[in-house]
Enzyme design. Sequence first.
Site, PDB file in Angstrom:
ATOM      1  N   ASP A  25       0.828  -1.209   0.000  1.00  0.00           N
ATOM      2  CA  ASP A  25       0.000   0.000   0.000  1.00  0.00           C
ATOM      3  C   ASP A  25       0.864   1.262   0.000  1.00  0.00           C
ATOM      4  OD1 ASP A  25      -2.350   1.412  -0.043  1.00  0.00           O
ATOM      5  OD2 ASP A  25      -2.771   1.197   2.094  1.00  0.00           O
ATOM      6  N   ASN A  27       1.232   3.444  -2.964  1.00  0.00           N
ATOM      7  CA  ASN A  27       1.738   3.894  -4.274  1.00  0.00           C
ATOM      8  C   ASN A  27       1.245   5.302  -4.618  1.00  0.00           C
ATOM      9  OD1 ASN A  27       2.711   1.329  -4.421  1.00  0.00           O
ATOM     10  ND2 ASN A  27       1.355   0.630  -6.056  1.00  0.00           N
ATOM     11  N   TRP A  30       2.869   7.995  -2.454  1.00  0.00           N
ATOM     12  CA  TRP A  30       4.277   8.138  -2.849  1.00  0.00           C
ATOM     13  C   TRP A  30       4.363   9.064  -4.065  1.00  0.00           C
ATOM     14  CZ3 TRP A  30       7.138   7.304  -7.218  1.00  0.00           C
ATOM     15  CH2 TRP A  30       8.536   7.262  -7.073  1.00  0.00           C
ATOM     16  N   ARG A  38      -0.623   9.169  -9.879  1.00  0.00           N
ATOM     17  CA  ARG A  38      -0.722   7.916  -9.109  1.00  0.00           C
ATOM     18  C   ARG A  38      -0.162   6.733  -9.906  1.00  0.00           C
ATOM     19  NH1 ARG A  38      -4.002   7.548  -4.839  1.00  0.00           N
ATOM     20  NH2 ARG A  38      -4.323   5.353  -5.322  1.00  0.00           N
ATOM     21  N   HIS A  42       2.381   3.420  -9.128  1.00  0.00           N
ATOM     22  CA  HIS A  42       2.174   1.980  -9.344  1.00  0.00           C
ATOM     23  C   HIS A  42       3.362   1.381 -10.115  1.00  0.00           C
ATOM     24  CE1 HIS A  42      -1.728   2.298  -7.628  1.00  0.00           C
ATOM     25  NE2 HIS A  42      -2.262   2.986  -8.610  1.00  0.00           N
ATOM     26  N   TRP A  74     -11.939  -2.060  -7.836  1.00  0.00           N
ATOM     27  CA  TRP A  74     -12.692  -1.841  -9.094  1.00  0.00           C
ATOM     28  C   TRP A  74     -13.472  -0.528  -9.040  1.00  0.00           C
ATOM     29  CZ3 TRP A  74     -11.167  -4.356 -13.135  1.00  0.00           C
ATOM     30  CH2 TRP A  74     -10.770  -5.695 -13.054  1.00  0.00           C
ATOM     31  N   ARG A  76     -12.226   2.316  -8.277  1.00  0.00           N
ATOM     32  CA  ARG A  76     -11.324   3.459  -8.551  1.00  0.00           C
ATOM     33  C   ARG A  76     -11.616   4.044  -9.937  1.00  0.00           C
ATOM     34  NH1 ARG A  76      -5.441   2.553  -5.764  1.00  0.00           N
ATOM     35  NH2 ARG A  76      -6.276   2.023  -3.719  1.00  0.00           N
ATOM     36  N   LEU A 136       9.967 -21.175  -5.101  1.00  0.00           N
ATOM     37  CA  LEU A 136       9.101 -20.206  -4.423  1.00  0.00           C
ATOM     38  C   LEU A 136       7.765 -20.163  -5.157  1.00  0.00           C
ATOM     39  CD1 LEU A 136       8.494 -17.586  -2.673  1.00  0.00           C
ATOM     40  CD2 LEU A 136       9.669 -16.290  -4.428  1.00  0.00           C
ATOM     41  N   ARG A 199      -4.927  -1.729   8.923  1.00  0.00           N
ATOM     42  CA  ARG A 199      -6.140  -2.512   8.657  1.00  0.00           C
ATOM     43  C   ARG A 199      -5.830  -3.617   7.654  1.00  0.00           C
ATOM     44  NH1 ARG A 199      -7.629   2.815   6.869  1.00  0.00           N
ATOM     45  NH2 ARG A 199      -7.117   3.082   4.678  1.00  0.00           N
ATOM     46  N   GLU A 212       1.293 -13.432  12.403  1.00  0.00           N
ATOM     47  CA  GLU A 212       1.924 -12.279  13.056  1.00  0.00           C
ATOM     48  C   GLU A 212       1.778 -11.065  12.135  1.00  0.00           C
ATOM     49  OE1 GLU A 212       3.134 -12.192  16.093  1.00  0.00           O
ATOM     50  OE2 GLU A 212       2.702 -14.325  16.368  1.00  0.00           O
TER      51      GLU A 212
HETATM   52  C1  IPE Z   1      -5.514  -2.630  -0.129  1.00  0.00           C
HETATM   53  O1  IPE Z   1      -5.147  -1.315  -0.364  1.00  0.00           O
HETATM   54  C2  IPE Z   1      -5.541  -3.385  -1.418  1.00  0.00           C
HETATM   55  C3  IPE Z   1      -4.247  -3.569  -2.060  1.00  0.00           C
HETATM   56  C4  IPE Z   1      -3.079  -3.270  -1.573  1.00  0.00           C
HETATM   57  C5  IPE Z   1      -4.316  -4.183  -3.354  1.00  0.00           C
HETATM   58  P1  IPE Z   1      -6.238  -0.150  -0.491  1.00  0.00           P
HETATM   59  O2  IPE Z   1      -5.489   1.113  -0.662  1.00  0.00           O
HETATM   60  O3  IPE Z   1      -7.229  -0.489  -1.529  1.00  0.00           O
HETATM   61  O4  IPE Z   1      -6.939  -0.237   0.936  1.00  0.00           O
HETATM   62  P2  IPE Z   1      -7.820   0.823   1.731  1.00  0.00           P
HETATM   63  O5  IPE Z   1      -8.881   1.285   0.794  1.00  0.00           O
HETATM   64  O6  IPE Z   1      -6.926   1.939   2.132  1.00  0.00           O
HETATM   65  O7  IPE Z   1      -8.337   0.068   2.905  1.00  0.00           O
HETATM   66  C1  IPE Z   2      -1.573   0.248  -3.373  1.00  0.00           C
HETATM   67  O1  IPE Z   2      -1.359   1.622  -3.401  1.00  0.00           O
HETATM   68  C2  IPE Z   2      -1.854  -0.317  -4.740  1.00  0.00           C
HETATM   69  C3  IPE Z   2      -3.256  -0.682  -4.970  1.00  0.00           C
HETATM   70  C4  IPE Z   2      -4.210  -0.682  -4.085  1.00  0.00           C
HETATM   71  C5  IPE Z   2      -3.610  -1.086  -6.328  1.00  0.00           C
HETATM   72  P1  IPE Z   2      -2.547   2.665  -3.418  1.00  0.00           P
HETATM   73  O2  IPE Z   2      -2.909   2.952  -4.838  1.00  0.00           O
HETATM   74  O3  IPE Z   2      -3.668   2.219  -2.557  1.00  0.00           O
HETATM   75  O4  IPE Z   2      -1.853   3.938  -2.774  1.00  0.00           O
HETATM   76  P2  IPE Z   2      -2.448   4.949  -1.710  1.00  0.00           P
HETATM   77  O5  IPE Z   2      -2.967   4.136  -0.568  1.00  0.00           O
HETATM   78  O6  IPE Z   2      -3.536   5.716  -2.413  1.00  0.00           O
HETATM   79  O7  IPE Z   2      -1.294   5.802  -1.323  1.00  0.00           O
HETATM   80 MG    MG Z   3      -4.072   2.443  -0.580  1.00  0.00          MG
END
Ligand code: IPE
Ligand code: IPE
Ligand code: MG
Length: 256
Positions: A25, A27, A30, A38, A42, A74, A76, A136, A199, A212
Amino acid sequence: MRSNINLKELIDPAKLPQHVAIIMDGNGRWAKKQGLSRIYGHQKGADAVRNVTEACAELSIPYLTLYAFSTENWNRPKEEIDALMNLLVETINKELPTLQKNNIKLNAIGNLRQLPEHAYQKLLQTIESTQYNTHLTLTIALSYSSHWEITEMVRSIAHKIKFGEILPENIDQKLIEQNLNTYPIPFPDLLIRTSGEHRISNFLLYQLAYTELYFTETLWPDYSKDDFYKAIIDYQKRERRFGKISEQIQSNQNEK
Ligand code: IPE
Ligand code: IPE
Ligand code: MG
């Protein structure tokens, strides 16, 4: 500041987790911090996937599961979804030789039929061409959520009952686990989530019962091998009691 300590050497090879799962999480945040889109975040995130996969393979951890796209993702914006799906295909194309060279088997969990056809086909081809690799198992969770997985599990057991293959009295934990999408992969020993969120976001809810949990502020595109080693070192300091008391665990260890 980078330290000179060789973190990898601090890892006890006898106490490695057998399965590490990661919620990758951060991306988007960042990219925003650098004033970029965004999607660029990714792309950088795909490099971090490579680092962690390599680190796992080098340590001989047999299972790595990465949460790449959730059912809820989905919702987004369409441009971001399209970019993520294209990135998936690009990354698989680029990484296939490395998977083969390092004896890595690609696996996927989730409602894969929801993926765009080109991504779905590419994924299936790669899964097939790496199916005999043994070092792996790299599982990518795509269009995955535990609520989806548990619903599918119930549906599949209901079908077996309907066709007389089992009786309701036969439903036990083993049967439930055999009907989860992750079967036969063992449950994760360690779950890592990056980006400071605390979460689970609908990931492996059943399987994480005794896992863990490790949270780090690092945003996924910045995640390095050293960050991964730190998580393993932290894991190795923990006592996994599985409901027992400490003395029972220690006497078990002394018997070994
Ligand atoms: C969780 O990240 C899903 C993935 C890393 C693929 P999200 O960015 O979608 O989670 P929430 O919405 O902050 O809980
Ligand atoms: C995780 O990064 C990648 C996916 C959920 C696809 P995010 O895209 O959720 O990045 P933030 O949480 O908005 O920074
Ligand atoms: Mg996220």
